[in-house]
Design an enzyme around this catalytic site. Structure first.
Site, PDB file in Angstrom:
ATOM      1  N   SER A 112       0.860  -1.424  -0.010  1.00 28.55           N
ATOM      2  CA  SER A 112       0.021  -0.110   0.021  1.00 28.55           C
ATOM      3  C   SER A 112       0.695   1.118  -0.091  1.00 28.55           C
ATOM      4  O   SER A 112       0.429   2.493  -0.452  1.00 28.55           O
ATOM      5  CB  SER A 112      -1.016   0.232   1.138  1.00 28.55           C
ATOM      6  OG  SER A 112      -1.914  -0.950   1.208  1.00 28.55           O
ATOM      7  N   HIS A 122       0.096   3.461   4.615  1.00 25.74           N
ATOM      8  CA  HIS A 122      -0.877   4.499   3.715  1.00 25.74           C
ATOM      9  C   HIS A 122      -0.668   5.985   3.725  1.00 25.74           C
ATOM     10  O   HIS A 122      -0.431   6.513   2.417  1.00 25.74           O
ATOM     11  CB  HIS A 122      -2.425   4.161   3.923  1.00 25.74           C
ATOM     12  CG  HIS A 122      -2.829   2.775   3.850  1.00 25.74           C
ATOM     13  ND1 HIS A 122      -2.623   1.828   4.840  1.00 25.74           N
ATOM     14  CD2 HIS A 122      -3.660   2.264   3.134  1.00 25.74           C
ATOM     15  CE1 HIS A 122      -2.852   0.471   4.409  1.00 25.74           C
ATOM     16  NE2 HIS A 122      -3.782   0.780   3.421  1.00 25.74           N
TER      17      HIS A 122
END
Length: 298
Positions: A182, A245
């Site tokens: 991610s 993230h």
């Protein structure tokens, strides 16, 4: 006689500067039939570049070499996922447990002295929805970006996001493990999103609105899964961090934005490039020192 024959030949379509035109939209009569590759490149230019950069891209665009980096990294991530799912058979593929937590690739705070884990965690995924979401997004976004900006730049941004993600996690969520690509995916998203917003007026309005909404929907959905993995489900007392993230998207909105907005320009002469590089280096140095001297992790 020879001069006569030459004059009777159909001339190449050219623009007012004498350059040969390649696409039907560029030609006054629109008679030339373009191929599939050229149609694809034309679509890519509309999605990825502001209007003033499209003509330069189309002049030199081709499908060779193909987007090698993003395809190879996706194959590697899928191969590792299948390896752990088959080698350590699970009750279900939706959530892999013991196989990935014991992997030498997974980032674990107590094993952070094994420095390769700050990068290698990107190859390990927590389940089907995790790997599918990352692969779909990085292929849909990464292939067009690599066609425009080439593999080196896209690879640099992707890897910068992966490293920023793990370092950010080690600082802001220091007791949690980390898996998934991610960080790299969000670096691509962050760079693309910033360009979509900054160059919105120069893009086709409907495309601009659609891609911003698509990014917001994907990010919202993916963050929902990440929060769920972090606070609801965990195996063997291990929490899965979602801070990567944020680290990835921060890298993308800075370094990624500079790379993607500087199409056909010399980055070394762009002060934004050096500002982002210096900022990134300072962050990496701080994160290393934090992990050595200040981290509460064992």
């Amino acid at each position: 006689m020879e001069d006569n024959d030459i004059e009777q030949q159909e001339p190449f379509p050219v623009d007012r500067d004498g350059r040969r035109l390649r696409f039907t939209e560029d030609q006054p009569d629109g008679k030339r039939k373009i191929g599939c590759c050229e149609k694809f490149q034309l679509s890519v230019s509309k999605w990825m570049l502001p209007e003033d950069s499209r003509s330069k891209y189309l002049e030199r665009a081709n499908c060779c070499p193909p987007p090698i980096f993003i395809i190879l990294i996706s194959i590697a991530e899928l191969a590792v996922f299948i390896y752990y799912a088959v080698w350590k058979p699970q009750k279900q593929w939706v959530t892999l447990d013991e196989g990935i937590w014991n992997s030498p690739l997974t980032y674990k705070p107590e094993l952070r002295q094994e420095a390769w884990r700050f990068i290698s965690y990107m190859f390990v995924h927590a389940g089907v929805e995790h790997i599918v979401g990352n692969l779909v997004m990085q292929l849909l976004l990464g292939i067009p970006l690599e066609l425009v900006h080439k593999g080196f730049e896209v690879g640099m941004i992707y890897m910068a996001g992966v490293l920023a993600g793990s370092l950010a996690s080690s600082i802001f969520d220091p007791l949690s493990a980390l898996v998934g690509a991610s960080g790299g995916v969000y670096a691509l998203i962050g760079g693309y999103f910033m360009n979509a917003v900054v160059n919105f007026r120069e893009m086709i309005p409907l495309i601009g609105i659609f891609r911003i909404l698509a990014i917001v929907i994907f990010v919202g959905t993916d963050f929902g899964f990440a929060f769920y993995r972090r606070f609801v489900t965990h195996e063997d007392g291990l929490n899965v961090s979602f801070v990567a993230h944020f680290g990835g998207i921060a890298a993308g909105m800075t370094i990624g934005y500079v790379f993607f907005s500087a199409y056909n320009k010399k980055l070394l002469k762009d002060p934004r490039f050096w500002l982002c590089i210096v900022g990134y280096v300072i962050f990496v140095v701080f994160a290393v020192l934090f992990n050595i001297f200040l981290s509460p992790a064992p």
